[in-house]
Design a protein around this motif. Structure first.
Motif, PDB file in Angstrom:
ATOM      1  N   LYS A  73      -1.586  -0.940  -0.610  1.00  0.00           N
ATOM      2  CA  LYS A  73      -1.787  -0.720  -2.032  1.00  0.00           C
ATOM      3  C   LYS A  73      -2.851  -1.680  -2.526  1.00  0.00           C
ATOM      4  CE  LYS A  73       0.616  -0.767  -6.530  1.00  0.00           C
ATOM      5  NZ  LYS A  73       0.010   0.486  -6.977  1.00  0.00           N
ATOM      6  N   ASP A  74      -3.746  -1.169  -3.359  1.00  0.00           N
ATOM      7  CA  ASP A  74      -4.839  -1.988  -3.889  1.00  0.00           C
ATOM      8  C   ASP A  74      -5.638  -2.649  -2.773  1.00  0.00           C
ATOM      9  OD1 ASP A  74      -3.957  -1.315  -6.411  1.00  0.00           O
ATOM     10  OD2 ASP A  74      -2.723  -3.113  -6.622  1.00  0.00           O
ATOM     11  N   GLY A  75      -5.771  -1.938  -1.645  1.00  0.00           N
ATOM     12  CA  GLY A  75      -6.604  -2.434  -0.550  1.00  0.00           C
ATOM     13  C   GLY A  75      -5.940  -3.443   0.360  1.00  0.00           C
ATOM     14  N   VAL A  76      -4.659  -3.786   0.123  1.00  0.00           N
ATOM     15  CA  VAL A  76      -3.993  -4.784   0.959  1.00  0.00           C
ATOM     16  C   VAL A  76      -2.623  -4.270   1.399  1.00  0.00           C
ATOM     17  CG1 VAL A  76      -5.179  -6.761  -0.070  1.00  0.00           C
ATOM     18  CG2 VAL A  76      -3.039  -5.951  -1.072  1.00  0.00           C
ATOM     19  N   ILE A  77      -2.083  -4.935   2.419  1.00  0.00           N
ATOM     20  CA  ILE A  77      -0.822  -4.524   3.018  1.00  0.00           C
ATOM     21  C   ILE A  77       0.355  -4.848   2.095  1.00  0.00           C
ATOM     22  CG2 ILE A  77       0.782  -5.105   4.884  1.00  0.00           C
ATOM     23  CD1 ILE A  77      -1.648  -5.393   6.707  1.00  0.00           C
ATOM     24  N   THR A  83       2.697  -0.943   8.286  1.00  0.00           N
ATOM     25  CA  THR A  83       1.281  -0.956   8.620  1.00  0.00           C
ATOM     26  C   THR A  83       1.082  -1.072  10.123  1.00  0.00           C
ATOM     27  OG1 THR A  83       0.770  -2.020   6.506  1.00  0.00           O
ATOM     28  CG2 THR A  83      -0.932  -2.100   8.198  1.00  0.00           C
ATOM     29  N   GLU A  84       1.879  -1.939  10.760  1.00  0.00           N
ATOM     30  CA  GLU A  84       1.782  -2.101  12.215  1.00  0.00           C
ATOM     31  C   GLU A  84       2.092  -0.781  12.921  1.00  0.00           C
ATOM     32  OE1 GLU A  84       3.691  -1.884  15.797  1.00  0.00           O
ATOM     33  OE2 GLU A  84       5.059  -2.562  14.234  1.00  0.00           O
ATOM     34  N   MET A  85       3.148  -0.084  12.478  1.00  0.00           N
ATOM     35  CA  MET A  85       3.516   1.195  13.089  1.00  0.00           C
ATOM     36  C   MET A  85       2.396   2.225  12.926  1.00  0.00           C
ATOM     37  SD  MET A  85       7.482   1.275  11.738  1.00  0.00           S
ATOM     38  CE  MET A  85       7.909   2.899  12.362  1.00  0.00           C
ATOM     39  N   MET A  86       1.803   2.253  11.728  1.00  0.00           N
ATOM     40  CA  MET A  86       0.718   3.192  11.462  1.00  0.00           C
ATOM     41  C   MET A  86      -0.518   2.854  12.293  1.00  0.00           C
ATOM     42  SD  MET A  86      -1.084   4.095   7.797  1.00  0.00           S
ATOM     43  CE  MET A  86      -2.042   2.561   7.761  1.00  0.00           C
ATOM     44  N   LEU A  87      -0.882   1.555  12.315  1.00  0.00           N
ATOM     45  CA  LEU A  87      -2.059   1.130  13.071  1.00  0.00           C
ATOM     46  C   LEU A  87      -1.910   1.404  14.556  1.00  0.00           C
ATOM     47  CD1 LEU A  87      -3.235  -2.272  11.552  1.00  0.00           C
ATOM     48  CD2 LEU A  87      -4.646  -0.253  11.940  1.00  0.00           C
ATOM     49  N   ARG A  88      -0.739   1.128  15.082  1.00  0.00           N
ATOM     50  CA  ARG A  88      -0.498   1.365  16.503  1.00  0.00           C
ATOM     51  C   ARG A  88      -0.784   2.834  16.854  1.00  0.00           C
ATOM     52  NH1 ARG A  88       2.414  -1.321  20.353  1.00  0.00           N
ATOM     53  NH2 ARG A  88       3.302  -2.758  18.819  1.00  0.00           N
ATOM     54  N   ASP A  89      -0.306   3.733  15.991  1.00  0.00           N
ATOM     55  CA  ASP A  89      -0.515   5.157  16.241  1.00  0.00           C
ATOM     56  C   ASP A  89      -1.986   5.537  16.083  1.00  0.00           C
ATOM     57  OD1 ASP A  89       1.241   7.473  16.908  1.00  0.00           O
ATOM     58  OD2 ASP A  89       0.266   8.350  15.158  1.00  0.00           O
ATOM     59  N   PHE A  90      -2.646   4.979  15.046  1.00  0.00           N
ATOM     60  CA  PHE A  90      -4.054   5.270  14.818  1.00  0.00           C
ATOM     61  C   PHE A  90      -4.905   4.808  16.004  1.00  0.00           C
ATOM     62  CE2 PHE A  90      -3.978   5.269   9.851  1.00  0.00           C
ATOM     63  CZ  PHE A  90      -3.299   6.475   9.882  1.00  0.00           C
ATOM     64  N   GLU A 117      -2.235 -12.278   2.139  1.00  0.00           N
ATOM     65  CA  GLU A 117      -2.551 -10.887   2.463  1.00  0.00           C
ATOM     66  C   GLU A 117      -3.375 -10.794   3.741  1.00  0.00           C
ATOM     67  OE1 GLU A 117      -2.657  -9.333  -2.193  1.00  0.00           O
ATOM     68  OE2 GLU A 117      -4.488 -10.045  -1.209  1.00  0.00           O
ATOM     69  N   GLU A 118      -4.291 -11.739   3.931  1.00  0.00           N
ATOM     70  CA  GLU A 118      -5.121 -11.757   5.133  1.00  0.00           C
ATOM     71  C   GLU A 118      -4.269 -12.022   6.378  1.00  0.00           C
ATOM     72  OE1 GLU A 118      -8.539 -14.677   5.991  1.00  0.00           O
ATOM     73  OE2 GLU A 118      -9.483 -13.022   4.895  1.00  0.00           O
ATOM     74  N   ALA A 124      -0.411  -7.721  11.533  1.00  0.00           N
ATOM     75  CA  ALA A 124      -0.279  -6.294  11.840  1.00  0.00           C
ATOM     76  C   ALA A 124      -1.233  -5.884  12.952  1.00  0.00           C
ATOM     77  CB  ALA A 124      -0.543  -5.459  10.586  1.00  0.00           C
ATOM     78  N   MET A 125      -2.457  -6.422  12.924  1.00  0.00           N
ATOM     79  CA  MET A 125      -3.438  -6.108  13.971  1.00  0.00           C
ATOM     80  C   MET A 125      -2.967  -6.636  15.316  1.00  0.00           C
ATOM     81  SD  MET A 125      -5.914  -4.308  12.813  1.00  0.00           S
ATOM     82  CE  MET A 125      -7.011  -4.493  14.233  1.00  0.00           C
ATOM     83  N   GLU A 126      -2.444  -7.864  15.341  1.00  0.00           N
ATOM     84  CA  GLU A 126      -2.000  -8.459  16.598  1.00  0.00           C
ATOM     85  C   GLU A 126      -0.817  -7.698  17.190  1.00  0.00           C
ATOM     86  OE1 GLU A 126      -1.325 -12.550  15.708  1.00  0.00           O
ATOM     87  OE2 GLU A 126      -3.430 -13.114  15.973  1.00  0.00           O
TER      88      GLU A 126
END
Length: 343
Positions: A73-77, A83-90, A117-118, A124-126
């Motif tokens: 939301k508003d560009g941040v997690i 987010t991790e679940m979504m990124l993993r699939d992407f 936020e960072e 999430a990326m890791e």
């Protein structure tokens, strides 16, 4: 050679993790993934049912045990786990099952992102598999690079990146941000303004997809050639609880989103007022560049030009400027690498 075989030849990737859409760029392969930042989760099993386009189709159509959500939301997690679940699939869709440990990942982030936020984004990326070599790049810098602005030259360039959750306004010179502002008013707020107007004026409740369609088809920020057009809208009557159809005009929609659009214009004016004189002169000569999905709102460039007195351009492929910028950084890291920051 299959799709995943082709993309696995490269280890690195550039990511535009946006509130509305996520795009992934692999050097030498161009954009290999472009889907909505949405995930559908089964609450009974806490497992992913669908992501991206498939999850978008489920919006407003799921049983009680299934949630279809946007984890940003508003560009941040807003939810690291989702987010991790979504990124993993992407990432799996874009790269197959390849190990990302030795990859360099360049990911665009809002310039106003907080340290908390960072860290959430890095975590999430890791967890998604990107262990090392994560570079963050401010979205206005990435957008400017992707739009072809001369960010490494000693001249002032102004970029306005209007995404789903944030509007980034920045003046750049010599690969750095001279002055910038990140306001959490953007495309999503325009969509919400349309929903509020229809509810208030016509007692009509519509979903997000319908509001987006209205914005794209008859939304405008400034008088245009299609001002005589009308659009038939179907929704739910909040009084009777029954389906209802109304007809709305271009002028109605422009009026109902005017206050939200004006906040974006005010952010641009604020930065112009604080820009050093020499760089301001460059911007007057070269103009303002618009990027992001919000740049496609009809007449927005004309409104900004009228309000500021500065010619305003829409970038080629405005929706893809940030991810193209991350890709160019990866492909020319020796020259552009210092526009990003290692995490």
């Amino acid at each position: 050679m299959g799709f995943f075989d082709r993309v696995s030849e490269s280890q690195d990737m550039g990511i535009d993790l946006g509130t509305a859409n996520t795009l992934i760029y692999i050097p030498g392969k161009n954009i290999v993934f472009d889907e909505p930042s949405i995930i559908a989760i089964d609450d009974d099993t806490n497992k992913t049912i669908a992501t991206g386009k498939e999850a978008q189709k489920m919006l407003g159509r799921t049983p009680k045990n299934v949630r279809t959500v946007r984890p940003l939301k508003d560009g941040v997690i807003t939810d690291v786990k989702e987010t991790e679940m979504m990124l993993r699939d992407f990432i799996k869709k874009a790269r197959g099952n390849n190990n990302l440990t030795r990859s360099r990942i360049v990911i665009g982030v809002p310039s106003g992102i907080t340290s908390v936020e960072e860290k959430a984004l890095k975590d999430a990326m890791e967890i998604s598999g990107a262990i090392d070599n994560i570079d963050f790049i401010d979205e206005p810098v990435a957008a400017a690079i992707g739009a072809g602005l001369p960010v490494d030259e000693p001249v002032g360039s102004m970029i306005v990146d209007i995404g789903g959750g944030t509007t980034e306004v920045a003046v750049l010179s010599l690969q750095g941000i001279v002055i910038s502002d990140s306001v959490r008013i953007a495309g999503d707020e325009v969509t919400e303004a349309i929903k509020r107007y229809l509810k208030r004026t016509y007692n009509l409740i519509i979903g997000e997809r319908t509001a987006e369609q209205i914005k794209m088809e008859i939304g405008s920020a400034y008088p245009t050639d299609n001002d005589q057009e009308n659009m038939e809208i179907r929704g739910l009557n909040i009084v009777s609880g029954l389906p209802k159809t109304v007809t709305i005009s271009v002028e109605e929609i422009r009026e109902c989103i005017a206050d939200t659009v004006e906040l974006i214009v005010d952010a641009i004016k604020k930065i112009l007022e604080q820009t050093p004189p020499e760089l301001a002169g460059d911007i007057i000569d070269r103009g303002i560049m618009l990027a992001g999905g919000g740049a496609l709102l009809k007449g927005l460039d004309s409104l900004i030009a009228n309000e500021t007195g500065i010619i305003t351009h829409i970038a080629p492929n405005p929706l893809k400027c940030v991810v193209y910028g991350t890709g160019k950084v990866l492909e020319d890291y020796d020259r552009l690498g210092r526009t990003s920051r290692k995490k």
